[in-house]
Design a protein around this motif. Structure first.
Motif, short mmCIF file in Angstrom:
data_model
loop_
_atom_site.label_atom_id
_atom_site.label_comp_id
_atom_site.label_asym_id
_atom_site.label_seq_id
_atom_site.Cartn_x
_atom_site.Cartn_y
_atom_site.Cartn_z
N SER A 103 14.77 39.18 -77.12
CA SER A 103 13.96 38.89 -75.93
C SER A 103 14.77 39.08 -74.65
O SER A 103 14.27 38.80 -73.56
N ASN A 104 16.02 39.52 -74.79
CA ASN A 104 16.91 39.78 -73.65
C ASN A 104 17.18 38.51 -72.84
O ASN A 104 17.25 38.55 -71.61
N THR A 105 17.29 37.39 -73.52
CA THR A 105 17.55 36.10 -72.90
C THR A 105 18.89 35.58 -73.40
O THR A 105 19.14 35.59 -74.61
N TYR A 106 19.72 35.12 -72.50
CA TYR A 106 21.04 34.65 -72.87
C TYR A 106 21.36 33.33 -72.19
O TYR A 106 20.87 33.05 -71.10
N ILE A 107 22.23 32.56 -72.83
CA ILE A 107 22.67 31.29 -72.27
C ILE A 107 24.05 31.49 -71.66
O ILE A 107 24.94 32.06 -72.30
N ALA A 108 24.19 31.06 -70.42
CA ALA A 108 25.47 31.14 -69.72
C ALA A 108 25.99 29.73 -69.50
O ALA A 108 25.21 28.80 -69.32
N GLN A 125 21.57 32.08 -61.35
CA GLN A 125 20.84 32.52 -62.54
C GLN A 125 20.04 33.79 -62.24
O GLN A 125 20.12 34.77 -62.99
N ASN A 126 19.29 33.79 -61.14
CA ASN A 126 18.46 34.95 -60.79
C ASN A 126 19.28 36.16 -60.37
O ASN A 126 19.03 37.27 -60.82
N ASN A 127 20.26 35.95 -59.49
CA ASN A 127 21.05 37.07 -58.98
C ASN A 127 21.86 37.74 -60.09
O ASN A 127 21.87 38.96 -60.20
N LEU A 128 22.55 36.95 -60.88
CA LEU A 128 23.34 37.53 -61.97
C LEU A 128 22.44 38.14 -63.04
O LEU A 128 22.75 39.20 -63.58
N GLY A 129 21.33 37.48 -63.31
CA GLY A 129 20.38 38.02 -64.28
C GLY A 129 19.85 39.38 -63.87
O GLY A 129 19.72 40.29 -64.70
N LYS A 131 21.38 41.55 -61.83
CA LYS A 131 22.48 42.52 -61.91
C LYS A 131 22.72 42.98 -63.35
O LYS A 131 23.04 44.13 -63.60
N LEU A 132 22.58 42.04 -64.30
CA LEU A 132 22.82 42.36 -65.70
C LEU A 132 21.59 42.91 -66.41
O LEU A 132 21.68 43.43 -67.52
N GLY A 133 20.43 42.73 -65.79
CA GLY A 133 19.18 43.18 -66.40
C GLY A 133 18.74 42.30 -67.57
O GLY A 133 18.15 42.79 -68.52
N VAL A 134 19.06 41.00 -67.49
CA VAL A 134 18.71 40.05 -68.54
C VAL A 134 18.14 38.78 -67.92
O VAL A 134 18.19 38.61 -66.70
N THR A 135 17.62 37.92 -68.76
CA THR A 135 17.19 36.60 -68.31
C THR A 135 18.27 35.62 -68.71
O THR A 135 18.64 35.55 -69.88
N LEU A 136 18.78 34.88 -67.74
CA LEU A 136 19.84 33.91 -68.01
C LEU A 136 19.32 32.49 -67.92
O LEU A 136 18.43 32.19 -67.11
N SER A 137 19.91 31.65 -68.73
CA SER A 137 19.68 30.21 -68.64
C SER A 137 21.06 29.59 -68.51
O SER A 137 21.91 29.75 -69.40
N ILE A 138 21.30 28.91 -67.40
CA ILE A 138 22.65 28.40 -67.12
C ILE A 138 22.75 26.92 -67.46
O ILE A 138 21.92 26.12 -67.04
N MET A 139 23.79 26.60 -68.21
CA MET A 139 24.12 25.22 -68.54
C MET A 139 25.40 24.88 -67.78
O MET A 139 26.36 25.65 -67.81
N GLN A 140 25.42 23.74 -67.12
CA GLN A 140 26.60 23.32 -66.36
C GLN A 140 27.53 22.49 -67.23
O GLN A 140 27.08 21.65 -67.99
N GLU A 141 28.81 22.75 -67.10
CA GLU A 141 29.86 21.94 -67.74
C GLU A 141 30.77 21.45 -66.63
O GLU A 141 31.31 22.25 -65.87
#
Length: 179
Positions: A103-108, A125-129, A131-141
């Motif tokens: 689904s071209n979705t990745y967790i960052a 999430q939107n800007n990097l997604g 640029k990479l041509g993917v959907t990102l979901s960002i988790m903070q640590e």
């Protein structure tokens, strides 16, 4: 580490014979079972030599609230009959990775010293997604040892970081080389 390699083979085999909907269904079933593996008694039950393998299969199937398709059922039986039931949580993780990649979705993972607001996360999430041509979901640590920001997308092999001490060291090296 070896568990991940073996689990990846099982997950790829499943992905090769299932369509996307079946794969999601199998993931849902295995995810439900994997939650039970967080309880120590579950490991004792599935690794017990007193309980027969058929009883283990019946017990694990009793934990599921959903219909189990034939592929999920077969793999579950194979894992238990070959005393590899402990691989089920790893197979579940690998299935999630396969589903996400299709689904071209990745967790960052974003490592920061202090928590960022949701608007900042959304922009990253939107800007990097894009640029990479993917959907990102960002988790903070939160990492109190880090002095800057670091973002990792492990499945894509991407690491972006801006660390204050590294920047300062590179600047010093550049100045020394220029002199």
């Amino acid at each position: 580490m070896q568990e991940n390699v073996i689990a990846k083979k099982y997950a790829k085999a499943l992905a090769s014979v299932c369509n996307a909907d079946e794969l999601v269904n199998i993931y849902d079933v295995y995810n439900e079972i994997s939650k039970a593996f967080s309880i120590k008694k579950m490991y004792y039950i599935v690794n017990s030599h007193v309980i027969t393998k058929d009883e283990k299969i019946s017990f694990i199937k009793s934990l599921i609230n959903k219909n189990i398709n034939e592929y999920a059922d077969r793999l579950l039986s194979i894992l238990i009959k070959n005393d590899r039931s402990c691989l089920l949580p790893f197979v579940t993780l690998e299935l999630k990775k396969i589903i996400d990649s299709k689904s071209n979705t990745y967790i960052a993972t974003l490592y920061v010293k202090t928590k960022l607001d949701n608007d900042s996360i959304y922009r990253i999430q939107n800007n990097l997604g894009k640029k990479l041509g993917v959907t990102l979901s960002i988790m903070q640590e939160i990492d109190s040892n880090i002095d800057g920001i670091k973002l990792e997308v492990i499945e894509l092999g991407i690491e972006v970081s801006f660390l204050k001490n590294r920047f300062t060291q590179e600047l010093k090296d550049f100045i020394l080389k220029a002199v």
